[in-house]
Design an enzyme around this catalytic site. Sequence first.
Site, short mmCIF file in Angstrom:
data_model
loop_
_atom_site.label_atom_id
_atom_site.label_comp_id
_atom_site.label_asym_id
_atom_site.label_seq_id
_atom_site.Cartn_x
_atom_site.Cartn_y
_atom_site.Cartn_z
N SER A 47 2.28 6.72 0.39
CA SER A 47 1.53 6.05 1.39
C SER A 47 -0.02 6.04 0.98
O SER A 47 -0.60 7.00 1.04
CB SER A 47 1.69 6.28 2.82
N ARG A 48 -0.47 4.87 0.42
CA ARG A 48 -2.02 4.98 -0.16
C ARG A 48 -3.01 4.85 0.76
O ARG A 48 -4.09 5.26 0.55
CB ARG A 48 -2.11 3.52 -1.12
N VAL A 49 -2.82 4.34 2.02
CA VAL A 49 -3.86 4.54 2.85
C VAL A 49 -3.73 5.00 4.37
O VAL A 49 -4.80 5.58 5.14
CB VAL A 49 -4.38 2.92 3.17
N ASP A 62 0.80 -1.10 -0.13
CA ASP A 62 0.07 0.09 0.02
C ASP A 62 0.69 1.24 0.00
O ASP A 62 0.35 2.24 0.49
CB ASP A 62 -0.86 -0.04 1.27
#
Lengths: 181, 508
Positions: free
Chosen positions: B364-366, B339
């Site tokens: 950071s995707r989440v 992620d």
Amino acid sequence: MALDKATIGTRYATALFQLAQEQQQLETVYADVVALQQVLTATPTLMQVLADPTLAQAQKAGLLTTLKQQAVPLIQNLIQMVFDYGRTTELPLILTDFVKLYDHSKGIAHATVTTAVPLAADQKQKLADQFAARIGAQQLTLAEQVDPAIIGGVIMQADDLIVDGSVRRGLAAVKQLLLKK
Amino acid sequence: MSIKAEEISSLIKQQLDDYSNDLAVEEVGTVTYVGDGIARAHGLDNAMANELLEFENGSYGMAQNLEANDVGIIIMGSFDDIREGDTVKRTGRIMEVPVGDAMIGRVVNPLGQAIDGLGEMKTDTTRPIEFKAPGVMQRQSVSEPLQTGLKAIDSLVPIGRGQRELIIGDRKTGKTSVAIDTIINQKDQDMICIYVAIGQKDSTVRSQVEALKKYGAMDYTIVVTAGPSEPAPMLYLAPYAGAAMGEYFMYNGKHVLIIYDDLTKQAAAYREISLLLRRPPGREAYPGDIFYTHSRLLERAAKLSDKLGGGSMTALPVIETQAGDISAYIPTNVISITDGQIFLDSDLFYSGTRPAIDAGASVSRVGGDAQIKAMKKVAGTLRVDLASYRELESFSQFGSDLDAATQAKLNRGRRTVEVLKQPVHKPLPVEKQVLILYALRQGFLDSVPVSDILRYESEVADYFDAKYSDLLKQIATTGQLPDGDKFDNALKEFAKVFKTSATATANK
């Protein structure tokens, strides 16, 4: 990728077995296969010579004729074919696999029994009957082995199955149990 | 002490209670090839994939290739006394490792055996090393933050509990330091950490363990290590064993942080095994299922739904690149699985920016959802600031005259880079990170010389600890910035007492 020897053995053996069944010569072919196996084990150099690339074909042909002489036509053809196709080294495997197929069709099983002391004849018979029932075979040939290292009890082995009732294993299990806690 | 025969015999009696003299029915095969940690065996007709097999010398193996005529086995443990013709037994079990609270604080090998010389671990619980990852309905989205204690990460690439964030970079760029610092910062955070060292030098692992002990981090950490002298199967299995140990805690509602250091070496070990097992080689000679090898491992990191206890497992896999090439096979694979990634740059590292995090390439995707509000506010423009600074920096090197706005931007940029620097093993609590970033954003640092920034940072923290600890506490507990201009006033007050090194020497 080259086929491995085990695959080749099964293929030739299955072909031979099916042909023998169709021509209703299973018993005679089986007898010849067993005889051929005996010849091969008795003269271990025979296979080497037949597979040797430095020898002339004519020299090998002589050997081949002697080998074929008394066999039934099916076996004669097998030996010639195996030789022509350059599969001589796989011959013992083919024969073993054929015997396996034959045994399987007749419900014959081979087992080894290991004991600490030699068995009496009636004990052996009892063991054979019990074990045959267990593995679902109609007929069981039992090879005997004496190994004092197992201390007592019996170990039976047939193909990939081992039934271990020896004192040695029991002691090992006790040891493991005591060490675990 | 005298030996009491009665007591002992009653004890032994008790232990032997479970013993029953049953016949052992075993299925066996014959070893036809052995070498390089691999064995092939004839027979074993009914062996299952991944079944545990036992060799005559007591070593265990795992059935890998089930072929028409034989079985390919990877051997775990010593294989130098296995011979051709030996029998190999089926056990009917799949591979498991011991798990439980007793493992915490220990250094173990991938089979879960202690190798730190502190004796056996008392645990009866085991878990299979290969376990299906939680499904769609068993998860919930990441919401709680995992504080790494590193300003550059917590502000720019925040990580949430249950996330998978890749740490990627060349050799010697501080990948392991980022990981170890993150573990150290989990003290008193109700977090259990697992550090899986794959193919790391035993001396390195030892010094990491010493560092963890020094900062009191071994009290909540399990170290799983498979050194370079172990056969390849052990390196291949180490991350799965670590994941199994973590899952135990996750499914018991706890929070786990697991670090795989590094998966490049695991991939190389798996390639070795696969080639020896004669599986067809693909790109870079890796086997066809190398993607699945990593994806099924990392998928086991999760934030579980409340129904399942709400536990989490955060995974920080590490990948080593060659000369910054993130488009190689394994790096691209793992980047696409995770992620987000923290990209460590060797040029930055050697120019003194440590941790050498490349803000542009790291994402950071989440984690953004998991960042606390105060941090979100102070770090909002950080990434853009840094990017425009880098752009202007190269431009300004031509030395032409710059207008005041550009000067100010360059000034701010230089200070931003300085603020994000952090010494190794010195994680900073989140409220103090917010403090210094707030000071930066509000321009309190603009008048401080760049060389004094680090000193400013530590002194302002001490000042707030002494006089305004209530403000810091408020950030830590509520996650919000203090109301009104309390923060500004306090910083103004500090600015009056702070002496730059230039004035300090002038006064002497």
